[in-house]
Design a protein around this motif. Structure first.
Motif, PDB file in Angstrom:
ATOM      1  N   MET A   1       0.857  -1.258  -0.101  1.00  0.00           N
ATOM      2  CA  MET A   1      -0.089   0.143   0.286  1.00  0.00           C
ATOM      3  C   MET A   1       0.986   1.140   0.053  1.00  0.00           C
ATOM      4  O   MET A   1       0.602   2.078  -0.506  1.00  0.00           O
ATOM      5  N   GLU A   2       1.827   1.196   0.820  1.00  0.00           N
ATOM      6  CA  GLU A   2       2.789   2.523   0.870  1.00  0.00           C
ATOM      7  C   GLU A   2       3.403   2.846  -0.355  1.00  0.00           C
ATOM      8  O   GLU A   2       3.499   4.008  -0.748  1.00  0.00           O
ATOM      9  N   VAL A   3       3.964   1.717  -1.248  1.00  0.00           N
ATOM     10  CA  VAL A   3       4.436   2.461  -2.583  1.00  0.00           C
ATOM     11  C   VAL A   3       3.514   2.700  -3.438  1.00  0.00           C
ATOM     12  O   VAL A   3       3.849   3.635  -4.059  1.00  0.00           O
ATOM     13  N   GLN A   4       2.279   2.400  -3.480  1.00  0.00           N
ATOM     14  CA  GLN A   4       1.248   3.168  -4.204  1.00  0.00           C
ATOM     15  C   GLN A   4       1.031   4.605  -3.936  1.00  0.00           C
ATOM     16  O   GLN A   4       0.890   5.266  -4.711  1.00  0.00           O
ATOM     17  N   ASP A   6       3.009   6.463  -2.085  1.00  0.00           N
ATOM     18  CA  ASP A   6       4.154   7.199  -2.313  1.00  0.00           C
ATOM     19  C   ASP A   6       4.366   7.631  -3.882  1.00  0.00           C
ATOM     20  O   ASP A   6       4.706   8.758  -4.052  1.00  0.00           O
ATOM     21  N   THR A   7       3.879   6.551  -4.751  1.00  0.00           N
ATOM     22  CA  THR A   7       4.054   6.864  -6.081  1.00  0.00           C
ATOM     23  C   THR A   7       3.228   8.018  -6.615  1.00  0.00           C
ATOM     24  O   THR A   7       3.923   9.048  -7.330  1.00  0.00           O
ATOM     25  N   LYS A  78      17.061  25.820  -1.070  1.00  0.00           N
ATOM     26  CA  LYS A  78      17.755  24.861  -0.569  1.00  0.00           C
ATOM     27  C   LYS A  78      17.518  24.580   0.985  1.00  0.00           C
ATOM     28  O   LYS A  78      18.373  24.084   1.821  1.00  0.00           O
ATOM     29  N   MET A  79      16.441  25.113   1.401  1.00  0.00           N
ATOM     30  CA  MET A  79      15.772  24.701   2.822  1.00  0.00           C
ATOM     31  C   MET A  79      15.068  23.610   3.071  1.00  0.00           C
ATOM     32  O   MET A  79      14.983  22.981   4.382  1.00  0.00           O
ATOM     33  N   LYS A  80      14.509  22.937   1.953  1.00  0.00           N
ATOM     34  CA  LYS A  80      13.743  21.730   2.013  1.00  0.00           C
ATOM     35  C   LYS A  80      13.505  20.962   0.822  1.00  0.00           C
ATOM     36  O   LYS A  80      13.619  21.566  -0.344  1.00  0.00           O
ATOM     37  N   GLU A  81      13.369  19.732   1.210  1.00  0.00           N
ATOM     38  CA  GLU A  81      13.265  18.660   0.068  1.00  0.00           C
ATOM     39  C   GLU A  81      12.491  17.535   0.256  1.00  0.00           C
ATOM     40  O   GLU A  81      12.366  17.002   1.443  1.00  0.00           O
ATOM     41  N   LEU A  82      12.056  16.969  -0.618  1.00  0.00           N
ATOM     42  CA  LEU A  82      11.194  15.671  -0.452  1.00  0.00           C
ATOM     43  C   LEU A  82      11.822  14.527  -1.490  1.00  0.00           C
ATOM     44  O   LEU A  82      12.119  15.165  -2.713  1.00  0.00           O
ATOM     45  N   VAL A  83      12.117  13.330  -1.056  1.00  0.00           N
ATOM     46  CA  VAL A  83      12.908  12.448  -1.928  1.00  0.00           C
ATOM     47  C   VAL A  83      12.144  11.003  -2.101  1.00  0.00           C
ATOM     48  O   VAL A  83      11.496  10.750  -0.971  1.00  0.00           O
ATOM     49  N   GLY A  84      11.459  10.680  -3.182  1.00  0.00           N
ATOM     50  CA  GLY A  84      11.151   9.451  -3.347  1.00  0.00           C
ATOM     51  C   GLY A  84      11.917   8.436  -4.001  1.00  0.00           C
ATOM     52  O   GLY A  84      12.717   8.520  -4.695  1.00  0.00           O
TER      53      GLY A  84
END
Length: 150
Positions: A1-4, A6-7, A78-84
């Motif tokens: 479920m998480e991978v779906q 997160d995608t 350059k203060m915040k980012e989100l990575v998948g």
């Protein structure tokens, strides 16, 4: 479920066909969806409007397995980012060493592993020199990193 979840969080989320009706929606799934949408609204959407996207994995082959897909969405300041990070096959190493591109060497950052719940604080120079090891033992699993300046 998480991978779906997160995608779809790495794009623009749309939910269809997850339950016959809202009353029949599994409460655990409803909670996870709410948490994911909140994360999208608070962390990813503000970055997506003006941010920079770094593709850490090459063009994926159509007929061969590719072990990882990694996308970094970084704020221009350059203060915040989100990575998948997505493990897409059993081939390759189960640990991906993520080396951020959208951070400042002189700042300190908190790294929150959304799916595992771990939090660590590192300097920008440590992050850029050593990277962040992310372990996903099974394919079709994922981890989201929220990285914020401290």
């Amino acid at each position: 479920m998480e991978v779906q979840l997160d995608t779809i969080m790495m794009s623009r989320p749309i939910f269809r066909g997850i339950s016959p009706s809202l009353l029949e929606l599994n409460p655990l799934l409803a909670t996870k969806i709410r948490q994911s949408v909140d994360l999208y609204k608070q962390a990813l959407y503000p970055i997506m409007n003006n941010g920079v996207v770094y593709h850490h994995t090459p063009l994926l082959p159509m007929m061969e397995p590719s072990p990882w897909v990694v996308l970094e969405y970084a704020a221009p300041d350059k203060m915040k980012e989100l990575v998948g990070l997505f493990r897409t096959s059993q081939s390759g190493d189960s640990i991906y060493r993520f080396e951020p591109r959208g951070l400042d060497l002189s700042r300190s950052y908190e790294i929150r592993f959304e799916n595992s719940g771990q939090v660590v604080e590192l300097s920008g120079s440590q992050l850029l020199q050593n990277g962040i090891p992310v372990r996903l033992d099974e394919y079709l699993t994922s981890e989201l990193l929220v990285i914020e300046q401290r």
